[in-house]
Write an enzyme that holds these catalytic residues in place. Sequence first.
Site, short mmCIF file in Angstrom:
data_model
loop_
_atom_site.label_atom_id
_atom_site.label_comp_id
_atom_site.label_asym_id
_atom_site.label_seq_id
_atom_site.Cartn_x
_atom_site.Cartn_y
_atom_site.Cartn_z
N GLY A 1 0.82 -1.21 0.00
CA GLY A 1 0.00 0.00 0.00
C GLY A 1 0.85 1.26 0.00
CB SER A 2 0.19 4.59 1.49
OG SER A 2 -1.07 4.77 0.87
CB THR A 3 4.45 1.47 3.54
OG1 THR A 3 3.98 0.22 3.01
CG2 THR A 3 3.69 1.80 4.81
CB SER B 1 -1.24 8.98 1.80
OG SER B 1 -1.08 7.63 1.40
#
Length: 710
Positions: free
Chosen positions: A425-427, A484
């Site tokens: 995901g966003s990481t 994000s």
Amino acid sequence: MDFNGADELRRRRDRRRDNPPPPSDRVRRVLGALEVPPSLGTPGEPRPSAQGDAPDLEAFDISRYRDRDSGGGPSPRDGRSRPTARQARSWSQRAQVLRGLRWPQRISPLRSTPGWDWGDLWHRLPPIDQVNPSRSRVWAVAALLGVGLVGLSVRLSVLQLAQGKELTARARASQRVSVTPFVPRRAIVDRNGTVLALDRLTYVLYAHPKLFLTSTDAIAEALAPVLGESPAALWQKLRSGKSGIRLRQRLPEDLAARVRALNLNGLELLPEPSRIYPQQDLAAEVVGYTDFDGQGQAGLERRWHKILDRRVDPIVLERAPEGLTLPAESLEPAQAGDRDNRLTYADGLQLRLTLDSRVQRAARAALEEQFKAFKPKRGAIIAMEVRTGAIVALACAPSYDPNRYYEADIAAFKNWAVSDLYEPGSTFKPITVALGLDLGAIAPDEPFNDPGFIRVGDRTITNYRFPAIPGPGRIDLATALKKSSNVAMVRIMQKMNPEEYYSRLKQLGIDRPPGSDLPQETAGQLRSRDAFINSPIDRATTSFGQGLSLTPLKLIQAIAAIGNGGQLVTPHTIDALAAPDGDRYWQPYRPAPERIFSAETSQTVLAMMEGVLDEGGTGTRARIPGYRIAGKTGTSQKISDRGGYLPGASIASFVGLLPAEAPRYAILAIFDEPQGGSGGLVAAPAAKTVMEALIAVDRIPPSSNPSAPP
């Protein structure tokens, strides 16, 4: 008339004398051997002889044989011829048989027969030394002795010649004993020498109720405080059999001493070497455990079993006459510096890890706290040195106590931070930004328009929680990371060459395992080159961390490259096989770091990630007053085993770099399906707890220009 007892006895005696009973079977056999007729008949009545001219005993006249040795002339009494010398010798042998018999009173008719001079008969027979034995008997005895001697000679020959070597080997085997010395398995310690695993002599406690001298209730009451169990539970165990009830395994020496002090009959303590984990579940996911046979079954215990297990050659001992055993050969090392394990040699080497028990304990506490608050299915925290790849902490939950591994759920034995894939995901967005900058597709100050959604082919991609949270509009790269923005990541992807984008992802090793020293590593999944290049939607979802999958360990490896100047280092938990004084004896092979980003790109992205923890960012709960921290939150959808995504299920995560001005550590906190929490709400506070422990342990000074207010 009057009865006179004496007269009656006298009459009975006369009747027995006049009418003797017939001879018994034994007497008949003896008389047959003597060639005497079995029926003695009436005294004085002549009987025909049984064989030839052998006289009948009833008509036997001793005077006929009185002068039998004088030449065989006629007897002076009746004129009959005397018996020959051969007949005389035969009768002498028969007389010897008669002389050895004990005649019962009931078969003594010869004594009472008138005309018999029985005593004179014995004295007139020749002496025993003049009797010649039968030659057949001599030959029979000689034959038996000869056969025995031949058989004995044959047997001795077989033993000496045919079976000599075998019997010699068996004799030596019975005189020698082969002993394999017990050499403890090498200990596992953390970077500070704190023992995580070691071999120690423990005890197995058995109960034999049939030997109890007191009641079972009294035994249970006495043992309960020692074993830490309730008397009722112990009572149930003691009632389960009459003998051989195993109450506890791996009982330490102090508790064994307390059991002995109770002085209770029917309790038995058997010593056994056991693998002990003094820190219990602190580092179980890394260290693993061994079974009762000393075989590693999980973690480093399994992966590096050959390094930890010290096998030695058997020692041959000879049995002395007194029952003692002595070495049959020298037990000293063959040469100076020889490290062959012998009975008197132990190397003392320890497997030293990069873990720090203090940071590991903080990670364990952070997991437990978030589990109570958000009840996720599982969670993990990893702290790693960005320049060396040394893992300082790696904790997973749920965990288990390796001392009692047999009570744990088998799923807990798997270190899912190393083996399970998920969509980051966003990481993953800092990686996309770094790739775009490094390829020159975008500039650090380049603006992007983010209305909250974007069309890619026939699909619409939106930001998280859109339209509840509208798009930010015109933003730069730093704001795109701070907010994000999925839309901004897709626009960066669209500016990169698909071939170059895919090649850099391959160089990053997304589809390769991290190469750590932990077991059960799993390689990530990336679309094939053709599918990736020809599918705009696959490239678009990959830009914000979906459409590809990797392990948590692989993600922190990639994030660490941003903190160390763009080099991909190898994560590892083993420092070295070292002596207690610190000398390294062995280290596992680790490849040299590989550059994947330029130092300038890494520094630019690092500065952008600091803004995530500023006001208005998604990672504010990870801020620590006085310290600059770079980070990124992530809340990704969870993949279903049947394909697609699970509705309502997400994975919350946070990655951070501490301190941002010169990062030393990369931290990843991840939680699977937390109830009502995102990465900023669930994972960021857990990462903060670990970073505070790192600051205290490593004595990291405050930043000169902190990003958070004091």
